[in-house]
Every structure is written in C-alpha cells, then in structure tokens.
Design a protein around this motif. Structure first.
Motif, PDB file in Angstrom:
ATOM      1  N   GLU A   1      -5.083  -1.916  -1.946  1.00  0.00           N
ATOM      2  CA  GLU A   1      -5.830  -0.709  -1.620  1.00  0.00           C
ATOM      3  C   GLU A   1      -5.005   0.299  -0.832  1.00  0.00           C
ATOM      4  O   GLU A   1      -5.376   1.468  -0.714  1.00  0.00           O
ATOM      5  CB  GLU A   1      -7.116  -1.053  -0.853  1.00  0.00           C
ATOM      6  CG  GLU A   1      -6.923  -1.550   0.564  1.00  0.00           C
ATOM      7  CD  GLU A   1      -6.685  -3.054   0.625  1.00  0.00           C
ATOM      8  OE1 GLU A   1      -6.931  -3.627   1.715  1.00  0.00           O
ATOM      9  OE2 GLU A   1      -6.231  -3.643  -0.376  1.00  0.00           O
ATOM     10  N   GLU A   2      -3.846  -0.144  -0.283  1.00  0.00           N
ATOM     11  CA  GLU A   2      -3.026   0.724   0.555  1.00  0.00           C
ATOM     12  C   GLU A   2      -1.742   1.187  -0.112  1.00  0.00           C
ATOM     13  O   GLU A   2      -1.145   2.173   0.314  1.00  0.00           O
ATOM     14  CB  GLU A   2      -2.663  -0.009   1.852  1.00  0.00           C
ATOM     15  CG  GLU A   2      -3.870  -0.378   2.696  1.00  0.00           C
ATOM     16  CD  GLU A   2      -3.499  -1.250   3.881  1.00  0.00           C
ATOM     17  OE1 GLU A   2      -2.561  -2.056   3.735  1.00  0.00           O
ATOM     18  OE2 GLU A   2      -4.118  -1.098   4.943  1.00  0.00           O
ATOM     19  N   GLN A   3      -1.284   0.467  -1.139  1.00  0.00           N
ATOM     20  CA  GLN A   3       0.024   0.768  -1.715  1.00  0.00           C
ATOM     21  C   GLN A   3       0.019   0.495  -3.212  1.00  0.00           C
ATOM     22  O   GLN A   3      -0.486  -0.527  -3.663  1.00  0.00           O
ATOM     23  CB  GLN A   3       1.106  -0.088  -1.047  1.00  0.00           C
ATOM     24  CG  GLN A   3       2.496   0.102  -1.617  1.00  0.00           C
ATOM     25  CD  GLN A   3       3.499  -0.865  -1.022  1.00  0.00           C
ATOM     26  OE1 GLN A   3       3.135  -1.716  -0.194  1.00  0.00           O
ATOM     27  NE2 GLN A   3       4.748  -0.749  -1.416  1.00  0.00           N
ATOM     28  N   LEU A   4       0.605   1.426  -3.969  1.00  0.00           N
ATOM     29  CA  LEU A   4       0.818   1.231  -5.400  1.00  0.00           C
ATOM     30  C   LEU A   4       2.304   1.386  -5.665  1.00  0.00           C
ATOM     31  O   LEU A   4       2.883   2.434  -5.371  1.00  0.00           O
ATOM     32  CB  LEU A   4       0.008   2.241  -6.220  1.00  0.00           C
ATOM     33  CG  LEU A   4      -0.120   1.966  -7.722  1.00  0.00           C
ATOM     34  CD1 LEU A   4      -1.356   2.633  -8.298  1.00  0.00           C
ATOM     35  CD2 LEU A   4       1.108   2.416  -8.492  1.00  0.00           C
ATOM     36  N   SER A   5       2.922   0.348  -6.211  1.00  0.00           N
ATOM     37  CA  SER A   5       4.378   0.377  -6.381  1.00  0.00           C
ATOM     38  C   SER A   5       4.835   0.601  -7.813  1.00  0.00           C
ATOM     39  O   SER A   5       5.919   1.137  -8.037  1.00  0.00           O
ATOM     40  CB  SER A   5       5.002  -0.919  -5.838  1.00  0.00           C
ATOM     41  OG  SER A   5       4.487  -2.045  -6.516  1.00  0.00           O
ATOM     42  N   SER A   6       4.032   0.205  -8.821  1.00  0.00           N
ATOM     43  CA  SER A   6       4.458   0.413 -10.196  1.00  0.00           C
ATOM     44  C   SER A   6       3.284   0.304 -11.155  1.00  0.00           C
ATOM     45  O   SER A   6       2.218  -0.211 -10.805  1.00  0.00           O
ATOM     46  CB  SER A   6       5.545  -0.597 -10.594  1.00  0.00           C
ATOM     47  OG  SER A   6       5.025  -1.913 -10.600  1.00  0.00           O
ATOM     48  N   VAL A   7       3.515   0.794 -12.388  1.00  0.00           N
ATOM     49  CA  VAL A   7       2.505   0.765 -13.443  1.00  0.00           C
ATOM     50  C   VAL A   7       3.156   0.310 -14.734  1.00  0.00           C
ATOM     51  O   VAL A   7       4.241   0.778 -15.096  1.00  0.00           O
ATOM     52  CB  VAL A   7       1.876   2.160 -13.678  1.00  0.00           C
ATOM     53  CG1 VAL A   7       0.852   2.104 -14.808  1.00  0.00           C
ATOM     54  CG2 VAL A   7       1.234   2.675 -12.416  1.00  0.00           C
ATOM     55  N   LYS A   8       2.509  -0.601 -15.433  1.00  0.00           N
ATOM     56  CA  LYS A   8       2.926  -1.014 -16.768  1.00  0.00           C
ATOM     57  C   LYS A   8       1.856  -0.552 -17.738  1.00  0.00           C
ATOM     58  O   LYS A   8       0.725  -1.054 -17.729  1.00  0.00           O
ATOM     59  CB  LYS A   8       3.080  -2.540 -16.839  1.00  0.00           C
ATOM     60  CG  LYS A   8       3.472  -3.067 -18.218  1.00  0.00           C
ATOM     61  CD  LYS A   8       4.884  -2.655 -18.607  1.00  0.00           C
ATOM     62  CE  LYS A   8       5.294  -3.333 -19.910  1.00  0.00           C
ATOM     63  NZ  LYS A   8       6.674  -2.936 -20.319  1.00  0.00           N
TER      64      LYS A   8
END
Length: 257
Positions: free
Chosen positions: A48-55
């Motif tokens: 909920e605090e961090q998004l590092s990558s998307v596939k």
C-alpha cells in the motif's frame, strides 16, 4: 446462475496488498451485493506504500479472459481500470462493443499510483478522446483530468470533456478552496461538497469509488443516484481503518433504492 443485474466485471491490475485494482473492485462489488468478476491486466509488485514494478498481461490473454466470462455471464456494466496503454484500452473497448454492444463501460483512467509510480507518462490526446466517445462514464481526479485534457483548470477541462461522455471528477477545488466532486451528465451539472478527512487517506480510494458507481448502476440505479451512493460508500471506506488499507467489512451502508 444469479440474475443479470447481480453481476459486474472489473478489468484491472492485480495489487498484492489487496488495497487497489482488481481485488479492491471485487471487494467493493460484493460488499454492495453484486457478484464480482475480474479480468487481470497487470501484475504489480507493491504494498500500500510502495510500487516498484509492473508486469503487463498480453492483450491476447485479456481477450481470452473476457471472452470466456462474457459467454457465460450476462453483464450490463463493466469497469476498466489499469491497462498498459490507451491503444490497448481502445482494443478492449472495441472487442466488447463488437460482440456486446449494449454493455456500458465505466473508465477510471489511472496515470500514476498513490505512491508516485507513473504508468502513463506519455499518451495520445486523440486516443484519449476516442476512448471517451466509447465509454458511458469517466472518473478522473482533478490532477488526472488536467493532464488528460492539457488544461490547467480542472473545471474547464471537465467542461470540455463533457462533450464526449459523462464525467465524474473527484476532488475539485473551488475558489474558496472548498473541495467538491463534480458530475456532468445529460447537459446537467451536479456539485457534491466534500471534506478533507485529515489522517484518513486510503490506498485505492479511486478504485473503490469507480467500482462502487459500477455496482450501484448494476443494481438498477441511474447515474446521479449511483454517484451519490458511491460517494457515501467511499467516505465510509476512508473511515474504515486507521491505516492506508481500508477494511470493507467495517463499512455499514443503508441503501434506499
């Protein structure tokens, strides 16, 4: 099989925290007595605090997921959230419209996550307008509509966009800095006063609002009533816990339809 009005579908990304995207949409649908179906468009690495990558999920796979569900379940409303690009959004909408022309689409255009991860730093204005002409409702927030319309004023941006589709804009600031939400539909303008809830920010609140609108539309309400009810559900979602993750089961809402 449940009755037709009891199904809604979300086309969105998977958030492992469960706070936003596909999981949040289905939680919202079912809390509002609508059976939630889901088509996954992306696998994200996030809390909920961090998004590092998307596939990203291949568009072909998205179509296969849609096809098997739509052959079995009767749907009237579909919500679209995070998709890799506006061109793929157009492909998805055209696929839906070709085989299921009576389905109405609610589009929540997600340009970036609440943690600051940018999904669409570049996009085509022409593609954006083409999408808007094909959807029933678009639900951007104030910053999103300014970027999408290349307009510094959110009210002016909404006023231009209403020529193409129904528009619900979240968190517009008035002249006195009073916050309100705005609905443009069928030539009418509706302003809903809102209040900043200090300390009650929630991950995925935009997803919850748009999926709640979808759920209330699915249950047979008109757009104005659906937006009013969805705003109340979202307000209670913001108050449902002390942290960034809302707790849907804590939400009690009386609906007189």
């Amino acid at each position: 099989m449940l009755k037709q009005h009891q199904y809604a579908l979300s086309i969105a990304g998977f958030d492992p925290s469960g706070g936003a995207g596909l999981v949040a949409d289905i939680k919202t649908f079912e809390q509002l007595n609508v059976y939630g179906l889901g088509v996954c468009t992306a696998n994200t690495v996030q809390t909920e605090e961090q998004l590092s990558s998307v596939k990203w999920v291949l568009s072909h796979t998205i179509f296969l997921q849609l096809e098997i569900l739509l052959k079995k379940y009767p749907l009237t409303y579909i919500k679209i959230g995070l998709i890799e690009s506006f061109s793929i959004v157009i492909e998805v909408i055209d696929f839906l419209k070709k085989s299921f022309p009576f389905i109405k689409i609610i589009w929540d255009p997600i340009l970036s996550s609440s943690s600051g991860f940018h999904f669409h730093s570049e996009f085509s204005y022409d593609e954006f307008i083409e999408i808007c002409k094909k959807v029933f409702l678009i639900t951007p927030n104030s910053e999103e509509i300014k970027k999408l319309m290349n307009e510094g004023n959110d009210l002016k941006a909404a006023g231009r966009l209403k020529n193409f589709t129904n528009v619900f804009v979240k968190s517009v600031a008035g002249a006195d800095n009073q916050l309100f939400d705005l609905l443009f539909t069928e030539g009418n303008e509706y302003y809903f006063e809102t209040h900043f809830l200090n300390g009650y920010k929630k991950h995925g609140s935009g997803c919850v609002l748009s999926s709640a609108i979808t759920a209330f539309l699915t249950r047979g309400n008109n757009l104005l009533i659906s937006c009013k009810l969805a705003r109340e559900y979202t307000r209670k979602f913001l108050l449902s816990s002390d942290g960034l993750l809302g707790i849907h089961k804590n939400i009690k809402i009386e609906v007189h339809e």
